[in-house]
Design an enzyme around this catalytic site. Structure first.
Site, PDB file in Angstrom:
ATOM      1  N   PHE A  17     -14.068  -1.276  16.465  1.00  0.00           N
ATOM      2  CA  PHE A  17     -14.415  -0.965  17.860  1.00  0.00           C
ATOM      3  C   PHE A  17     -15.921  -0.705  17.999  1.00  0.00           C
ATOM      4  O   PHE A  17     -16.545  -1.153  18.967  1.00  0.00           O
ATOM      5  CB  PHE A  17     -13.639   0.267  18.362  1.00  0.00           C
ATOM      6  CG  PHE A  17     -12.147   0.064  18.515  1.00  0.00           C
ATOM      7  CD1 PHE A  17     -11.556  -1.181  18.347  1.00  0.00           C
ATOM      8  CD2 PHE A  17     -11.317   1.140  18.843  1.00  0.00           C
ATOM      9  CE1 PHE A  17     -10.174  -1.361  18.491  1.00  0.00           C
ATOM     10  CE2 PHE A  17      -9.942   0.981  18.991  1.00  0.00           C
ATOM     11  CZ  PHE A  17      -9.366  -0.263  18.810  1.00  0.00           C
ATOM     12  N   ARG A  44     -10.457  -1.871  10.129  1.00  0.00           N
ATOM     13  CA  ARG A  44      -9.847  -0.668  10.678  1.00  0.00           C
ATOM     14  C   ARG A  44     -10.401  -0.415  12.084  1.00  0.00           C
ATOM     15  O   ARG A  44     -11.477  -0.896  12.438  1.00  0.00           O
ATOM     16  CB  ARG A  44     -10.092   0.522   9.747  1.00  0.00           C
ATOM     17  CG  ARG A  44      -9.248   0.409   8.489  1.00  0.00           C
ATOM     18  CD  ARG A  44      -9.417   1.575   7.547  1.00  0.00           C
ATOM     19  NE  ARG A  44     -10.485   1.370   6.593  1.00  0.00           N
ATOM     20  CZ  ARG A  44     -10.673   2.123   5.507  1.00  0.00           C
ATOM     21  NH1 ARG A  44      -9.869   3.137   5.253  1.00  0.00           N
ATOM     22  NH2 ARG A  44     -11.671   1.887   4.677  1.00  0.00           N
ATOM     23  N   TYR A  77       0.845  -1.206   0.000  1.00  0.00           N
ATOM     24  CA  TYR A  77       0.000   0.000   0.000  1.00  0.00           C
ATOM     25  C   TYR A  77       0.876   1.251   0.000  1.00  0.00           C
ATOM     26  O   TYR A  77       0.711   2.141  -0.846  1.00  0.00           O
ATOM     27  CB  TYR A  77      -0.896  -0.039   1.228  1.00  0.00           C
ATOM     28  CG  TYR A  77      -1.895   1.087   1.346  1.00  0.00           C
ATOM     29  CD1 TYR A  77      -2.999   1.159   0.503  1.00  0.00           C
ATOM     30  CD2 TYR A  77      -1.757   2.067   2.333  1.00  0.00           C
ATOM     31  CE1 TYR A  77      -3.933   2.184   0.628  1.00  0.00           C
ATOM     32  CE2 TYR A  77      -2.686   3.087   2.476  1.00  0.00           C
ATOM     33  CZ  TYR A  77      -3.774   3.144   1.623  1.00  0.00           C
ATOM     34  OH  TYR A  77      -4.697   4.160   1.766  1.00  0.00           O
ATOM     35  N   ASP A  78       1.823   1.309   0.934  1.00  0.00           N
ATOM     36  CA  ASP A  78       2.645   2.515   1.081  1.00  0.00           C
ATOM     37  C   ASP A  78       3.425   2.804  -0.204  1.00  0.00           C
ATOM     38  O   ASP A  78       3.460   3.944  -0.691  1.00  0.00           O
ATOM     39  CB  ASP A  78       3.650   2.362   2.233  1.00  0.00           C
ATOM     40  CG  ASP A  78       2.979   2.152   3.576  1.00  0.00           C
ATOM     41  OD1 ASP A  78       1.757   1.943   3.603  1.00  0.00           O
ATOM     42  OD2 ASP A  78       3.681   2.185   4.611  1.00  0.00           O
ATOM     43  N   GLU A  79       4.052   1.752  -0.741  1.00  0.00           N
ATOM     44  CA  GLU A  79       4.906   1.970  -1.920  1.00  0.00           C
ATOM     45  C   GLU A  79       4.073   2.226  -3.175  1.00  0.00           C
ATOM     46  O   GLU A  79       4.488   2.973  -4.056  1.00  0.00           O
ATOM     47  CB  GLU A  79       5.865   0.799  -2.130  1.00  0.00           C
ATOM     48  CG  GLU A  79       6.845   0.586  -0.986  1.00  0.00           C
ATOM     49  CD  GLU A  79       7.914   1.679  -0.846  1.00  0.00           C
ATOM     50  OE1 GLU A  79       7.751   2.794  -1.365  1.00  0.00           O
ATOM     51  OE2 GLU A  79       8.924   1.394  -0.174  1.00  0.00           O
ATOM     52  N   ASP A 108       3.447  -1.249  12.366  1.00  0.00           N
ATOM     53  CA  ASP A 108       2.296  -0.382  12.677  1.00  0.00           C
ATOM     54  C   ASP A 108       2.824   0.980  13.148  1.00  0.00           C
ATOM     55  O   ASP A 108       3.565   1.044  14.134  1.00  0.00           O
ATOM     56  CB  ASP A 108       1.472  -1.052  13.783  1.00  0.00           C
ATOM     57  CG  ASP A 108       0.199  -0.304  14.093  1.00  0.00           C
ATOM     58  OD1 ASP A 108      -0.341   0.352  13.187  1.00  0.00           O
ATOM     59  OD2 ASP A 108      -0.254  -0.370  15.258  1.00  0.00           O
ATOM     60  N   PRO A 109       2.492   2.082  12.451  1.00  0.00           N
ATOM     61  CA  PRO A 109       3.023   3.392  12.858  1.00  0.00           C
ATOM     62  C   PRO A 109       2.688   3.738  14.319  1.00  0.00           C
ATOM     63  O   PRO A 109       1.579   3.496  14.789  1.00  0.00           O
ATOM     64  CB  PRO A 109       2.351   4.355  11.879  1.00  0.00           C
ATOM     65  CG  PRO A 109       2.045   3.517  10.673  1.00  0.00           C
ATOM     66  CD  PRO A 109       1.699   2.165  11.218  1.00  0.00           C
TER      67      PRO A 109
END
Ligand code: NAD
Ligand code: UDP
Length: 326
Positions: free
Chosen positions: A206, A201, A160-162, A286-287
């Site tokens: 939650f 997510r 995803y990031d790249e 995980d950031p």
């Protein structure tokens, strides 16, 4: 700073991924303005339900196709010139990063290139939906657009990031070498109605757990932070960027930073749930913390988010109650 509407009645806009959570809200606003909107979606993570209320409108068309296979040529809605192309298509949940890795890489690479070619040929404005994930697990806090990021290029989030980073590079390359009118928005964690309860997510998970009275699954210590943005605020920011002549990248989101533990407690309290918080294993890479620096969005676009977490979460809980029947 006032940005006047560049796009309205008479303009044709292509929105890839338009049946998804964020893009479907954007589509609603564009249709309200009188634009003719063509949504291209393969429903891999989106749903026809999100645009069902638009299907009968003469200014709306839904094209079912995988954009990574190229732009469909056999649909009349794709034939005419577009004034703007918004590339919003991509699975976006960390659970999708493991389920759909190659699909994510393709939609953030070959699809982006095909859309940039089309935007260039049409003389259309091209808007790329990028992400705060472009900063990876950031070593700068809050994150400014000048920060180059800290991404593990072979980690589970890298697809995803790249792909998004490639899309940003491609967008800037077309802008510089072909003169394409482009814009990049870096979207921070956004939530609201039309999220899938099971998308993995934190906020939909939650809320669903709290409404069902199940344990709230906080990953790790829950000290990691995110800054959460209600979808209406984000969509207003994206439209301000679309209407402007800015290239970006520009961050969009809020400064409502909170830990995942705080988020879980807030959702339990707002739902009046008896759920307890349970701490489970956290995924790699995980950031640790995330908050946008919004200076550029404020100064260049006049952007200002207005929805508080309590208000936005309340509206989202109401949607989930109705959808889940609790
Ligand atoms: P979403 O999954 O609800 O929407 C994505 C849409 O794209 C879905 O309708 C999906 O079916 C469609 N799609 C995916 N691959 C496709 C393909 N190959 N061809 C056609 N359609 C395809 O996710 P979302 O949260 O609404 O995200 C929308 C966009 O915003 C994504 O590009 C995402 O990366 C970006 N974004 C979202 C957030 C957030 O917090 N929601 C944060 C950063 C970036
Ligand atoms: N998270 C969590 N429990 C869940 C889902 C997510 O504690 O059931 C955590 C996740 O580890 C991350 C944060 O919540 O630290 C935000 O995750 P999300 O998937 O919502 O967004 P992203 O990681 O893409 O920012």
């Amino acid at each position: 700073m006032k940005v006047a509407n560049r796009f309205g009645a008479g303009h044709r806009i292509l929105v890839t991924g338009g049946a998804g959570f964020v893009p479907s809200h954007l589509v609603d606003r564009l249709v309200e303005r009188g634009c003719t909107v063509v949504v291209l979606d393969n429903f891999v993570t989106g749903s026809k339900d999100n645009v069902a209320h638009l299907l009968e409108k003469p200014t709306f068309a839904l094209v079912e196709a995988d954009i990574s296979d190229g732009l469909p040529t056999d649909h009349p809605a794709m034939a005419e010139r577009f004034d703007a192309i918004l590339h919003m298509a991509s699975p976006a949940s960390p659970t999708d990063f493991e389920k759909l890795p190659v699909e994510i890489l393709r939609v953030g690479s070959v699809a982006t290139l095909a859309l940039l070619e089309r935007a260039t040929a049409d003389g259309a404005r091209f808007l790329m939906a990028s992400t705060s994930e472009a900063y990876g697990d950031p070593k700068e806090h809050p994150q400014r657009e000048t920060y180059w990021g800290n991404v593990n290029p072979i980690g589970i989030r890298s697809v995803y990031d790249e792909a998004k980073r490639f899309s940003e590079a491609a967008t800037m390359a077309y802008h510089r070498s072909r003169g394409t009118d482009t814009a990049i928005v870096r979207i921070f964690n956004t939530y609201g109605p039309r999220m899938r309860p099971d998308d993995g997510r934190a906020i939909p998970t939650f809320i669903s757990q709290a409404l069902r009275g199940e344990p709230i699954t906080v990953h790790g210590t829950g000290n990691q932070t995110r800054s959460i943005c209600y979808v209406d605020d984000l969509v207003r920011g994206i439209l301000l960027l679309l209407d402007s002549t800015q290239t970006g990248p520009i961050n969009c989101g809020t400064e409502h930073e909170m830990s995942m533990r705080q988020l879980a407690e807030t959702i339990v309290s707002l739902t009046g749930s008896s759920s307890e918080v349970s701490y489970i294993t956290r995924a790699s890479d995980d950031p640790e913390m995330r908050r946008p620096d919004l200076t550029l969005a404020r100064e260049l676009l006049g952007y200002e988010p207005t929805v508080t977490p309590e208000d936005g979460l309340g509206r989202t809980i109401a949607y989930f109650r109705e959808r889940l029947g609790y």
